[in-house]
Design a protein around this motif. Structure first.
Motif, PDB file in Angstrom:
ATOM      1  N   ASP A  83       6.396  11.760 -13.664  1.00  0.00           N
ATOM      2  CA  ASP A  83       7.759  11.975 -13.188  1.00  0.00           C
ATOM      3  C   ASP A  83       8.294  10.810 -12.355  1.00  0.00           C
ATOM      4  N   ASP A  84       7.417   9.920 -11.969  1.00  0.00           N
ATOM      5  CA  ASP A  84       7.940   8.726 -11.311  1.00  0.00           C
ATOM      6  C   ASP A  84       7.522   7.496 -12.117  1.00  0.00           C
ATOM      7  N   GLN A  85       8.017   6.387 -11.766  1.00  0.00           N
ATOM      8  CA  GLN A  85       7.832   5.182 -12.572  1.00  0.00           C
ATOM      9  C   GLN A  85       6.604   4.380 -12.164  1.00  0.00           C
ATOM     10  N   SER A  86       5.856   4.878 -11.199  1.00  0.00           N
ATOM     11  CA  SER A  86       4.726   4.093 -10.705  1.00  0.00           C
ATOM     12  C   SER A  86       3.639   3.977 -11.760  1.00  0.00           C
ATOM     13  N   THR A  87       2.938   2.878 -11.718  1.00  0.00           N
ATOM     14  CA  THR A  87       1.790   2.728 -12.601  1.00  0.00           C
ATOM     15  C   THR A  87       0.480   2.888 -11.845  1.00  0.00           C
ATOM     16  N   SER A  88       0.574   3.008 -10.534  1.00  0.00           N
ATOM     17  CA  SER A  88      -0.651   3.233  -9.767  1.00  0.00           C
ATOM     18  C   SER A  88      -0.344   4.156  -8.602  1.00  0.00           C
ATOM     19  N   PHE A  89      -1.389   4.767  -8.082  1.00  0.00           N
ATOM     20  CA  PHE A  89      -1.234   5.743  -7.008  1.00  0.00           C
ATOM     21  C   PHE A  89      -2.437   5.618  -6.084  1.00  0.00           C
ATOM     22  N   PHE A  90      -2.191   5.427  -4.804  1.00  0.00           N
ATOM     23  CA  PHE A  90      -3.291   5.317  -3.842  1.00  0.00           C
ATOM     24  C   PHE A  90      -3.834   6.704  -3.522  1.00  0.00           C
ATOM     25  N   ILE A  91      -5.114   6.883  -3.840  1.00  0.00           N
ATOM     26  CA  ILE A  91      -5.748   8.165  -3.529  1.00  0.00           C
ATOM     27  C   ILE A  91      -6.270   8.162  -2.102  1.00  0.00           C
ATOM     28  N   SER A  92      -6.922   7.064  -1.728  1.00  0.00           N
ATOM     29  CA  SER A  92      -7.542   6.963  -0.412  1.00  0.00           C
ATOM     30  C   SER A  92      -7.508   5.502  -0.004  1.00  0.00           C
ATOM     31  N   ASP A  93      -8.176   5.186   1.088  1.00  0.00           N
ATOM     32  CA  ASP A  93      -8.182   3.778   1.499  1.00  0.00           C
ATOM     33  C   ASP A  93      -9.028   2.918   0.557  1.00  0.00           C
ATOM     34  N   TYR A 145      -9.607   3.868  -3.139  1.00  0.00           N
ATOM     35  CA  TYR A 145      -9.367   3.991  -4.580  1.00  0.00           C
ATOM     36  C   TYR A 145      -7.893   4.173  -4.904  1.00  0.00           C
ATOM     37  N   GLU A 146      -7.554   3.700  -6.115  1.00  0.00           N
ATOM     38  CA  GLU A 146      -6.241   4.016  -6.646  1.00  0.00           C
ATOM     39  C   GLU A 146      -6.393   4.475  -8.093  1.00  0.00           C
ATOM     40  N   VAL A 147      -5.444   5.294  -8.515  1.00  0.00           N
ATOM     41  CA  VAL A 147      -5.399   5.763  -9.888  1.00  0.00           C
ATOM     42  C   VAL A 147      -4.392   4.896 -10.624  1.00  0.00           C
ATOM     43  N   VAL A 148      -4.755   4.434 -11.798  1.00  0.00           N
ATOM     44  CA  VAL A 148      -3.897   3.530 -12.548  1.00  0.00           C
ATOM     45  C   VAL A 148      -3.609   4.140 -13.916  1.00  0.00           C
ATOM     46  N   SER A 149      -2.385   4.081 -14.344  1.00  0.00           N
ATOM     47  CA  SER A 149      -2.047   4.607 -15.673  1.00  0.00           C
ATOM     48  C   SER A 149      -2.794   3.832 -16.740  1.00  0.00           C
TER      49      SER A 149
END
Lengths: 398, 203
Positions: free
Chosen positions: B186-196, B198-202
């Motif tokens: 629903d948003d245009q991001s390709t990555s999301f910070f989970i914690s200090d 790790y990040e989730v990447v499309s």
């Protein structure tokens, strides 16, 4: 304790602990009650309960039921949440004093709260189902945040674990993971649950409350009594922990899909959890969950009999007869009791005069006695098929 | 690190309007609360798409409060309702339908419960486990929603997302609402910070 093999790295040290329970404020009061056979249950007044709850309670015939309450009563103007935080802070202060190391400014700290219902009594009676409840705040997270604010700790990690009556074991498993993987330097596990109309009517509806007394593994056991407790346990890595009071060698969790309120009759899940922690060591003593219900005690006994041969079966005791079933805090109370056994070289018994159910196969402690225990297996069984097992050991033997 | 993430969600209404196909696997299925029912039903419908986990993290944001209120309002204090006033209970029916046993950790962290559970699971994935689930069930606007986040470190597993170590030090302020928006695209991001870390990447 400077070895670097895998087993060391999987172990964590108990640096300090504190508790508040129906036995009194402090570990000393708990210990004295346990070794002196003091049952701290008291009757209670329920005049201030909501009308429909009071009516239900009377109808069930539990007027003379007893439970285990903190010695200091909650003033009516103080919320359950704030009251619980006060008890946790007191336990934390005791744990800090016991731990000769304090939390250093450059140390990474984790805090885990283990609880089943948190401060639910503050909210649940004020809302009607028709209010289309959408809880905006998580009651456990709220409790944890209040504690963190009042303690002035600055944790790098904070989490609530709610694994029913095995919550403390769940919290210890998470703490062990954090420490052995160097995610934090120390972990403070706090656990608390209080007793109010919600919990009492709930257990009453299940017909699991005792009408007489709490007598684990007894021939005449007829159920449990719930209790309040607030505990704080400071954990750290084994290496360099010169003043550790004890060592948690291993923790295991297992959940089964059997039935919601009772374990499988063969105790498969509890057996798996215990087998994991028994892989390399054998305990001298077991502190059982021992809720004094027909089902729980029978299953625990079966599992113990299957895990150990007749020649090597450790003796079994339990603590809930003294301070009640303290729900989310029960595993922590058992851990603290275990640490005191190791320290004082004395084992507390089941309630004095207990006549053990002749159908049970394990050996039960019916008289407190001197014993230099080296290892203690501590078990917990929780609703939803959640099971926990933990091996506690003297630091000298690991 | 090599870790793939797949996200599944299943919307449902409650009470159920038909007998579930897994009804013989769960004792008194008709007494389940919406969250317990939902996780079982969602798994049943999605089961062929998911690997078997070694460990589960049950993300129970808000605990069991909806069921707590329902129990406290019941005129006769139904024990079948009381047993669901523990947030971990909803995994029991799931385990029964899956015929699965293993370690389950039920976590709560307010509006960051799912995010915290995912962060926790990632740490465990790196160190100890290959296949992990984070499961949760919550009330959505007009229905209920069950969610499964499936983590796998098995190299041949492909997921919609990959997990990687972060290279920046910005503090993480994301909560569950942001995570859900990201996972649902629903948003245009390709990555999301989970914690200090790790990040989730499309993918």
């Amino acid at each position: 304790m400077g070895r670097q093999n895998k087993e060391d790295r999987d172990m964590i040290a108990v640096l300090g602990y504190g508790c508040n329970s129906a036995a009194g404020q402090g570990v000393k009061d708990l210990w004295h009650s346990l070794v002196n056979g003091t049952d701290n249950a008291t009757g209670f007044c329920y005049d201030d309960w909501p009308d429909h709850v009071r009516a239900y309670w009377n109808q069930l015939g539990y007027r003379t039921h007893k439970a285990y309450f903190f010695r200091s009563k909650r003033p009516p103007e103080i919320s359950c949440a704030d009251f619980m935080v006060e008890q946790l802070l007191a336990s934390f202060a005791e744990a800090k004093e016991m731990a000769s190391c304090s939390f250093l400014p450059n140390e990474k700290i984790g805090i885990i709260l283990a609880s089943t219902k948190g401060c639910v009594e503050d909210y649940v009676w004020k809302l009607k189902e028709a209010d289309n409840v959408t809880l905006q705040e998580d009651l456990l997270a709220l409790l944890l945040q209040k504690f963190i604010t009042r303690s002035e700790l600055k944790p790098q990690r904070a989490l609530c674990v709610s694994n029913a009556c095995a919550s403390s074991h769940g919290a210890m498993a998470v703490a062990r993971h954090w420490l052995t993987n160097n995610l934090v330097d120390k972990v403070l596990v706090v656990a608390a649950d209080i007793v109010g109309p919600f919990i009492l009517t709930g257990f009453a509806s299940l017909r699991s409350l005792s009408l007489t007394a709490m007598r684990p593994f007894s021939a005449v056991r007829d159920g449990l009594r719930v209790g309040e407790a607030a505990t704080a346990i400071i954990l750290g890595r084994v290496e360099g922990a010169l003043d550790a009071h004890a060592v948690i060698e291993s923790v295991a969790l297992d959940s089964e899909g059997h039935a919601v309120t009772r374990p499988s009759t063969d105790g498969g899940s509890l057996k798996r959890a215990c087998a994991t922690v028994l892989k390399h060591t054998t305990p001298n003593l077991i502190i059982a969950h021992g809720t004094a219900t027909q089902v729980n005690d029978k299953v625990e006994d079966e599992v113990i009999a299957e895990l150990f041969s007749e020649q090597s079966t450790p003796v079994v005791t339990a603590a809930k007869w003294c301070v009640g079933h303290t729900m989310g805090a029960s595993g922590s109370i058992d851990l603290i009791a275990g640490c005191e056994i190791l320290k004082n070289k004395k084992v507390f018994s089941l309630p004095q005069g207990t006549r053990i159910d002749s159908a049970l196969k394990a050996s039960y402690v019916v008289e407190s006695h001197v014993a230099d225990v080296e290892r203690i297996l501590i078990t917990s069984l929780g609703f939803g098929g959640y099971h926990g097992a933990l091996m506690l050991a003297k630091k000298e033997v690991v | 690190m090599n870790c793939a993430l797949r996200f599944f969600s299943y919307d449902f209404t409650f009470p159920a309007d038909e007998i579930p196909q897994w009804s013989t696997l769960v004792e008194r299925w008709y007494q389940l609360d919406p969250f317990s029912y939902g996780l079982a039903e969602a798994y049943w419908r999605l089961r062929n798409q998911m690997c078997v986990p070694e460990i589960m993290f049950l993300a129970s944001s808000g605990g069991s409060f909806e069921t707590d209120v329902s129990f406290s309002n019941s005129p006769t204090f139904n024990p079948a309702k009381f047993v669901h006033t523990l947030p971990n209970i909803r995994s029991s029916s799931l385990c029964q339908v899956m015929k699965w046993h293993g370690p389950v950790v039920c976590v709560q962290n307010g509006s960051s419960t799912l995010t915290s559970a995912l962060g926790e699971a990632l740490d465990w994935a790196v160190k100890e486990y290959k296949n992990l689930w984070i499961v949760g069930c919550q009330r959505a606007e007009t229905c209920y929603r069950a969610e499964f986040l499936v983590l796998s470190t098995v190299l041949n597993e492909r997921g919609a997302y990959a997990i990687r170590r972060r290279t920046t030090n910005e503090s993480v302020t994301n909560g569950d609402a942001e995570l859900r928006r990201f996972l649902r695209g629903d948003d245009q991001s390709t990555s999301f910070f989970i914690s200090d870390k790790y990040e989730v990447v499309s993918g």
